[in-house]
Write a protein that holds these residues in place. Structure first.
Motif, PDB file in Angstrom:
ATOM      1  N   ILE A  67      13.044   0.144  22.912  1.00  0.00           N
ATOM      2  CA  ILE A  67      12.457  -0.050  24.239  1.00  0.00           C
ATOM      3  C   ILE A  67      13.064   0.876  25.293  1.00  0.00           C
ATOM      4  N   ARG A  68      14.268   1.360  25.041  1.00  0.00           N
ATOM      5  CA  ARG A  68      14.928   2.256  26.000  1.00  0.00           C
ATOM      6  C   ARG A  68      14.474   3.700  25.835  1.00  0.00           C
ATOM      7  N   HIS A  69      13.833   4.007  24.691  1.00  0.00           N
ATOM      8  CA  HIS A  69      13.413   5.383  24.413  1.00  0.00           C
ATOM      9  C   HIS A  69      12.044   5.388  23.736  1.00  0.00           C
ATOM     10  N   PRO A  70      10.992   4.887  24.422  1.00  0.00           N
ATOM     11  CA  PRO A  70       9.673   4.807  23.796  1.00  0.00           C
ATOM     12  C   PRO A  70       8.927   6.144  23.812  1.00  0.00           C
ATOM     13  N   MET A  71       7.950   6.243  22.927  1.00  0.00           N
ATOM     14  CA  MET A  71       7.009   7.367  22.884  1.00  0.00           C
ATOM     15  C   MET A  71       7.678   8.733  22.758  1.00  0.00           C
ATOM     16  N   LYS A  72       8.529   8.839  21.742  1.00  0.00           N
ATOM     17  CA  LYS A  72       9.079  10.136  21.386  1.00  0.00           C
ATOM     18  C   LYS A  72       8.062  10.865  20.494  1.00  0.00           C
ATOM     19  N   GLU A  73       8.411  12.060  20.047  1.00  0.00           N
ATOM     20  CA  GLU A  73       7.465  12.901  19.310  1.00  0.00           C
ATOM     21  C   GLU A  73       6.875  12.199  18.089  1.00  0.00           C
ATOM     22  N   PHE A  74       7.733  11.532  17.306  1.00  0.00           N
ATOM     23  CA  PHE A  74       7.236  10.835  16.117  1.00  0.00           C
ATOM     24  C   PHE A  74       6.271   9.718  16.502  1.00  0.00           C
ATOM     25  N   ASP A  75       6.584   8.987  17.565  1.00  0.00           N
ATOM     26  CA  ASP A  75       5.717   7.897  18.023  1.00  0.00           C
ATOM     27  C   ASP A  75       4.346   8.439  18.428  1.00  0.00           C
ATOM     28  N   GLU A  76       4.338   9.549  19.135  1.00  0.00           N
ATOM     29  CA  GLU A  76       3.078  10.165  19.555  1.00  0.00           C
ATOM     30  C   GLU A  76       2.254  10.597  18.354  1.00  0.00           C
ATOM     31  N   MET A  77       2.924  11.119  17.329  1.00  0.00           N
ATOM     32  CA  MET A  77       2.232  11.524  16.107  1.00  0.00           C
ATOM     33  C   MET A  77       1.571  10.324  15.434  1.00  0.00           C
ATOM     34  N   MET A  78       2.278   9.201  15.382  1.00  0.00           N
ATOM     35  CA  MET A  78       1.724   8.005  14.750  1.00  0.00           C
ATOM     36  C   MET A  78       0.545   7.453  15.546  1.00  0.00           C
ATOM     37  N   VAL A  79       0.639   7.487  16.865  1.00  0.00           N
ATOM     38  CA  VAL A  79      -0.460   7.019  17.711  1.00  0.00           C
ATOM     39  C   VAL A  79      -1.696   7.900  17.501  1.00  0.00           C
ATOM     40  N   GLU A  80      -1.483   9.208  17.436  1.00  0.00           N
ATOM     41  CA  GLU A  80      -2.597  10.127  17.210  1.00  0.00           C
ATOM     42  C   GLU A  80      -3.238   9.894  15.849  1.00  0.00           C
ATOM     43  N   TRP A  81      -2.404   9.630  14.835  1.00  0.00           N
ATOM     44  CA  TRP A  81      -2.951   9.362  13.516  1.00  0.00           C
ATOM     45  C   TRP A  81      -3.793   8.089  13.531  1.00  0.00           C
ATOM     46  N   CYS A  82      -3.303   7.033  14.158  1.00  0.00           N
ATOM     47  CA  CYS A  82      -4.060   5.781  14.237  1.00  0.00           C
ATOM     48  C   CYS A  82      -5.364   5.972  15.012  1.00  0.00           C
ATOM     49  N   GLN A  83      -5.317   6.815  16.021  1.00  0.00           N
ATOM     50  CA  GLN A  83      -6.522   7.104  16.790  1.00  0.00           C
ATOM     51  C   GLN A  83      -7.573   7.788  15.914  1.00  0.00           C
ATOM     52  N   SER A  84      -7.141   8.742  15.091  1.00  0.00           N
ATOM     53  CA  SER A  84      -8.090   9.511  14.275  1.00  0.00           C
ATOM     54  C   SER A  84      -8.645   8.706  13.103  1.00  0.00           C
ATOM     55  N   THR A  85      -7.854   7.772  12.577  1.00  0.00           N
ATOM     56  CA  THR A  85      -8.286   7.000  11.405  1.00  0.00           C
ATOM     57  C   THR A  85      -8.781   5.595  11.749  1.00  0.00           C
ATOM     58  N   GLU A  86      -8.551   5.167  12.990  1.00  0.00           N
ATOM     59  CA  GLU A  86      -8.944   3.833  13.454  1.00  0.00           C
ATOM     60  C   GLU A  86      -8.218   2.712  12.707  1.00  0.00           C
ATOM     61  N   VAL A  87      -7.054   3.012  12.179  1.00  0.00           N
ATOM     62  CA  VAL A  87      -6.218   1.965  11.588  1.00  0.00           C
ATOM     63  C   VAL A  87      -5.487   1.243  12.726  1.00  0.00           C
ATOM     64  N   PRO A  88      -5.517  -0.083  12.765  1.00  0.00           N
ATOM     65  CA  PRO A  88      -4.879  -0.834  13.848  1.00  0.00           C
ATOM     66  C   PRO A  88      -3.379  -0.572  13.948  1.00  0.00           C
ATOM     67  N   LEU A  89      -2.877  -0.607  15.168  1.00  0.00           N
ATOM     68  CA  LEU A  89      -1.467  -0.344  15.432  1.00  0.00           C
ATOM     69  C   LEU A  89      -0.854  -1.505  16.201  1.00  0.00           C
ATOM     70  N   HIS A  90       0.315  -1.940  15.767  1.00  0.00           N
ATOM     71  CA  HIS A  90       1.069  -2.953  16.492  1.00  0.00           C
ATOM     72  C   HIS A  90       2.425  -2.357  16.836  1.00  0.00           C
ATOM     73  N   VAL A  91       2.756  -2.302  18.107  1.00  0.00           N
ATOM     74  CA  VAL A  91       4.002  -1.690  18.552  1.00  0.00           C
ATOM     75  C   VAL A  91       5.053  -2.759  18.791  1.00  0.00           C
ATOM     76  N   LEU A  92       6.212  -2.568  18.165  1.00  0.00           N
ATOM     77  CA  LEU A  92       7.364  -3.432  18.393  1.00  0.00           C
ATOM     78  C   LEU A  92       8.334  -2.692  19.301  1.00  0.00           C
ATOM     79  N   LEU A  93       8.539  -3.195  20.502  1.00  0.00           N
ATOM     80  CA  LEU A  93       9.552  -2.627  21.391  1.00  0.00           C
ATOM     81  C   LEU A  93      10.865  -3.334  21.080  1.00  0.00           C
TER      82      LEU A  93
END
Length: 218
Positions: free
Chosen positions: A123-149
Protein backbone atom coordinates in the motif's frame (compact mmCIF):
# COMPACT_ATOMS: atom_id res chain seq x y z
CA UNK A 1 -24.63 -31.07 -4.73
CA UNK A 2 -21.70 -30.82 -7.15
CA UNK A 3 -18.07 -30.34 -6.13
CA UNK A 4 -18.15 -26.68 -7.16
CA UNK A 5 -21.04 -26.08 -4.77
CA UNK A 6 -19.10 -27.34 -1.78
CA UNK A 7 -17.62 -24.88 0.66
CA UNK A 8 -14.00 -24.13 -0.15
CA UNK A 9 -11.73 -24.34 2.87
CA UNK A 10 -8.55 -22.42 2.09
CA UNK A 11 -6.81 -23.82 5.15
CA UNK A 12 -6.97 -27.19 3.39
CA UNK A 13 -4.64 -25.97 0.61
CA UNK A 14 -1.82 -28.39 -0.17
CA UNK A 15 1.18 -28.05 -2.46
CA UNK A 16 0.58 -29.78 -5.79
CA UNK A 17 3.45 -29.05 -8.21
CA UNK A 18 5.94 -26.42 -9.39
CA UNK A 19 6.38 -25.53 -13.05
CA UNK A 20 9.02 -23.49 -14.86
CA UNK A 21 6.99 -23.39 -18.09
CA UNK A 22 3.43 -23.89 -19.33
CA UNK A 23 3.94 -27.50 -20.45
CA UNK A 24 4.81 -28.50 -16.86
CA UNK A 25 1.60 -27.06 -15.37
CA UNK A 26 -1.22 -29.37 -14.19
CA UNK A 27 -3.95 -30.33 -16.64
CA UNK A 28 -5.81 -27.21 -17.73
CA UNK A 29 -9.20 -28.14 -16.26
CA UNK A 30 -11.24 -26.95 -13.29
CA UNK A 31 -10.71 -23.46 -11.89
CA UNK A 32 -7.73 -21.61 -10.47
CA UNK A 33 -6.87 -18.15 -9.18
CA UNK A 34 -3.35 -16.78 -9.59
CA UNK A 35 -1.54 -14.50 -7.14
CA UNK A 36 0.94 -12.06 -8.64
CA UNK A 37 3.04 -9.29 -7.16
CA UNK A 38 6.37 -7.54 -7.09
CA UNK A 39 9.10 -8.91 -4.89
CA UNK A 40 8.57 -7.81 -1.28
CA UNK A 41 4.95 -6.78 -1.86
CA UNK A 42 3.80 -9.43 0.62
CA UNK A 43 2.40 -12.02 -1.80
CA UNK A 44 3.65 -15.11 0.03
CA UNK A 45 2.53 -13.69 3.37
CA UNK A 46 -0.95 -13.02 1.94
CA UNK A 47 -1.26 -16.60 0.65
CA UNK A 48 -0.06 -17.98 3.98
CA UNK A 49 -2.52 -15.78 5.90
CA UNK A 50 -5.40 -16.85 3.64
CA UNK A 51 -4.59 -20.53 4.11
CA UNK A 52 -3.58 -20.18 7.76
CA UNK A 53 -0.36 -22.01 6.92
CA UNK A 54 2.86 -20.07 7.43
CA UNK A 55 4.85 -22.64 5.46
CA UNK A 56 2.65 -23.02 2.36
CA UNK A 57 4.10 -20.28 0.16
CA UNK A 58 7.81 -19.65 0.37
CA UNK A 59 8.82 -16.39 1.97
CA UNK A 60 12.36 -15.17 1.67
CA UNK A 61 14.42 -12.17 2.65
CA UNK A 62 15.97 -12.43 -0.82
CA UNK A 63 13.57 -10.71 -3.26
CA UNK A 64 12.72 -12.73 -6.35
CA UNK A 65 13.90 -16.05 -4.97
CA UNK A 66 10.72 -17.84 -6.04
CA UNK A 67 11.28 -18.51 -9.74
CA UNK A 68 8.60 -21.14 -10.41
CA UNK A 69 4.83 -21.20 -10.87
CA UNK A 70 3.59 -23.04 -7.77
CA UNK A 71 0.20 -24.78 -7.70
CA UNK A 72 -1.82 -25.60 -4.57
CA UNK A 73 -4.83 -27.95 -4.49
CA UNK A 74 -7.91 -27.02 -2.49
CA UNK A 75 -10.46 -29.29 -0.82
CA UNK A 76 -12.90 -28.93 -3.74
CA UNK A 77 -11.82 -31.08 -6.66
CA UNK A 78 -10.45 -29.07 -9.58
CA UNK A 79 -9.97 -25.85 -7.60
CA UNK A 80 -6.45 -24.48 -7.21
CA UNK A 81 -4.47 -21.48 -6.02
CA UNK A 82 -1.43 -20.45 -8.05
CA UNK A 83 1.60 -18.54 -6.81
CA UNK A 84 3.28 -16.75 -9.73
CA UNK A 85 6.97 -15.73 -9.71
CA UNK A 86 7.75 -12.40 -8.06
CA UNK A 87 9.29 -9.56 -9.98
CA UNK A 88 10.83 -6.24 -9.04
CA UNK A 89 14.28 -5.64 -7.77
CA UNK A 90 15.28 -9.29 -7.81
CA UNK A 91 19.04 -9.63 -8.12
CA UNK A 92 19.04 -12.23 -10.88
CA UNK A 93 20.59 -12.32 -14.36
CA UNK A 94 18.73 -10.55 -17.18
CA UNK A 95 18.39 -13.85 -19.08
CA UNK A 96 16.57 -15.40 -16.10
CA UNK A 97 14.20 -12.43 -15.84
CA UNK A 98 13.42 -12.77 -19.55
CA UNK A 99 12.73 -16.49 -19.03
CA UNK A 100 10.30 -15.72 -16.20
CA UNK A 101 8.63 -13.02 -18.27
CA UNK A 102 8.12 -15.31 -21.27
CA UNK A 103 6.59 -18.18 -19.32
CA UNK A 104 4.49 -15.95 -17.09
CA UNK A 105 3.04 -14.33 -20.21
CA UNK A 106 2.28 -17.73 -21.74
CA UNK A 107 0.53 -18.85 -18.56
CA UNK A 108 -1.60 -15.72 -18.36
CA UNK A 109 -2.50 -15.74 -22.05
CA UNK A 110 -3.20 -19.44 -22.54
CA UNK A 111 -4.49 -20.85 -19.26
CA UNK A 112 -8.22 -21.59 -19.76
CA UNK A 113 -8.85 -22.56 -16.13
CA UNK A 114 -7.65 -19.15 -14.88
CA UNK A 115 -10.66 -17.39 -13.32
CA UNK A 116 -8.97 -14.26 -11.98
CA UNK A 117 -5.75 -12.65 -10.83
CA UNK A 118 -5.04 -11.34 -7.33
CA UNK A 119 -2.48 -8.55 -7.71
CA UNK A 120 -0.62 -7.89 -4.47
CA UNK A 121 0.69 -4.34 -3.94
CA UNK A 122 2.42 -2.79 -0.94
CA UNK A 123 0.00 0.00 0.00
CA UNK A 124 2.97 2.34 0.49
CA UNK A 125 4.27 1.71 -3.05
CA UNK A 126 1.32 0.96 -5.37
CA UNK A 127 1.28 0.82 -9.18
CA UNK A 128 4.91 0.17 -9.96
CA UNK A 129 6.00 -1.03 -13.41
CA UNK A 130 5.08 -4.68 -12.80
CA UNK A 131 1.66 -3.68 -11.44
CA UNK A 132 0.97 -1.56 -14.52
CA UNK A 133 1.94 -4.48 -16.76
CA UNK A 134 -0.50 -6.78 -14.96
CA UNK A 135 -3.31 -4.22 -15.19
CA UNK A 136 -2.68 -3.81 -18.92
CA UNK A 137 -2.72 -7.57 -19.40
CA UNK A 138 -6.04 -7.89 -17.55
CA UNK A 139 -7.43 -5.06 -19.65
CA UNK A 140 -6.47 -6.78 -22.91
CA UNK A 141 -7.72 -10.25 -21.91
CA UNK A 142 -10.70 -9.18 -19.76
CA UNK A 143 -9.62 -11.51 -16.96
CA UNK A 144 -10.96 -10.14 -13.64
CA UNK A 145 -8.49 -8.49 -11.28
CA UNK A 146 -8.61 -8.22 -7.50
CA UNK A 147 -6.06 -5.90 -5.91
CA UNK A 148 -4.77 -6.55 -2.41
CA UNK A 149 -3.25 -3.46 -0.83
CA UNK A 150 -1.03 -5.28 1.63
CA UNK A 151 0.78 -4.04 4.72
CA UNK A 152 -2.19 -1.74 5.42
CA UNK A 153 -1.17 -1.80 9.09
CA UNK A 154 1.84 0.33 8.13
CA UNK A 155 -0.43 3.33 7.46
CA UNK A 156 -2.97 5.11 9.64
CA UNK A 157 -6.62 4.55 8.76
CA UNK A 158 -7.07 7.89 6.95
CA UNK A 159 -4.11 7.61 4.54
CA UNK A 160 -4.86 3.92 3.93
CA UNK A 161 -8.47 4.70 2.99
CA UNK A 162 -7.35 7.59 0.80
CA UNK A 163 -4.95 5.34 -1.13
CA UNK A 164 -7.69 2.74 -1.52
CA UNK A 165 -10.23 5.22 -2.93
CA UNK A 166 -7.73 6.87 -5.26
CA UNK A 167 -6.55 3.56 -6.71
CA UNK A 168 -10.11 2.22 -6.97
CA UNK A 169 -11.07 5.19 -9.16
CA UNK A 170 -7.92 4.90 -11.25
CA UNK A 171 -8.36 1.19 -11.92
CA UNK A 172 -12.12 1.36 -12.45
CA UNK A 173 -11.53 3.93 -15.18
CA UNK A 174 -9.32 1.32 -16.90
CA UNK A 175 -11.01 -2.00 -16.12
CA UNK A 176 -14.60 -1.05 -15.26
CA UNK A 177 -16.44 -3.74 -13.29
CA UNK A 178 -13.61 -6.23 -13.92
CA UNK A 179 -11.63 -4.90 -10.95
CA UNK A 180 -12.10 -4.98 -7.19
CA UNK A 181 -9.74 -3.70 -4.51
CA UNK A 182 -9.35 -4.02 -0.76
CA UNK A 183 -7.05 -3.34 2.18
CA UNK A 184 -5.15 -6.29 3.63
CA UNK A 185 -2.74 -7.00 6.45
CA UNK A 186 -1.21 -10.43 6.92
CA UNK A 187 0.34 -9.28 10.20
CA UNK A 188 -2.98 -8.12 11.69
CA UNK A 189 -4.96 -10.79 9.77
CA UNK A 190 -7.38 -8.19 8.41
CA UNK A 191 -9.07 -8.52 5.03
CA UNK A 192 -8.92 -12.32 4.88
CA UNK A 193 -12.71 -12.73 4.81
CA UNK A 194 -13.08 -10.25 1.94
CA UNK A 195 -10.38 -12.04 -0.03
CA UNK A 196 -12.00 -15.43 0.63
CA UNK A 197 -15.37 -14.19 -0.66
CA UNK A 198 -13.79 -12.91 -3.86
CA UNK A 199 -11.99 -16.20 -4.45
CA UNK A 200 -15.21 -18.12 -3.76
CA UNK A 201 -16.98 -16.07 -6.43
CA UNK A 202 -14.32 -16.85 -9.01
CA UNK A 203 -13.66 -20.50 -8.23
CA UNK A 204 -17.34 -21.47 -8.34
CA UNK A 205 -17.89 -19.99 -11.82
CA UNK A 206 -18.94 -22.48 -14.53
CA UNK A 207 -16.04 -24.16 -16.32
CA UNK A 208 -14.83 -22.61 -19.58
CA UNK A 209 -13.89 -25.04 -22.34
CA UNK A 210 -11.24 -24.36 -24.98
CA UNK A 211 -14.03 -24.12 -27.56
CA UNK A 212 -15.88 -21.50 -25.47
CA UNK A 213 -12.63 -19.57 -25.06
CA UNK A 214 -11.98 -19.53 -28.81
CA UNK A 215 -15.56 -18.42 -29.52
CA UNK A 216 -15.28 -15.54 -27.06
CA UNK A 217 -12.16 -14.32 -28.89
CA UNK A 218 -13.79 -14.58 -32.32
Amino acid sequence: MTDNQKTIHYNAARFLISASKLSQCPEDTGAEVAFAGRSNAGKSSAINALTNNTKLARTSKTPGRTQLINFFDLNVEGCRLVDLPGYGYAKVPIAMKEHWQKHLDQYLQQRYSLRGVVLVMDIRHPMKEFDEMMVEWCQSTEVPLHVLLTKADKLKKGPAQSTLLKLRKELTDILGDKVTIQLFSALKRTGIDSLSRQLDNWLTLPAVSEEDHEQSEA
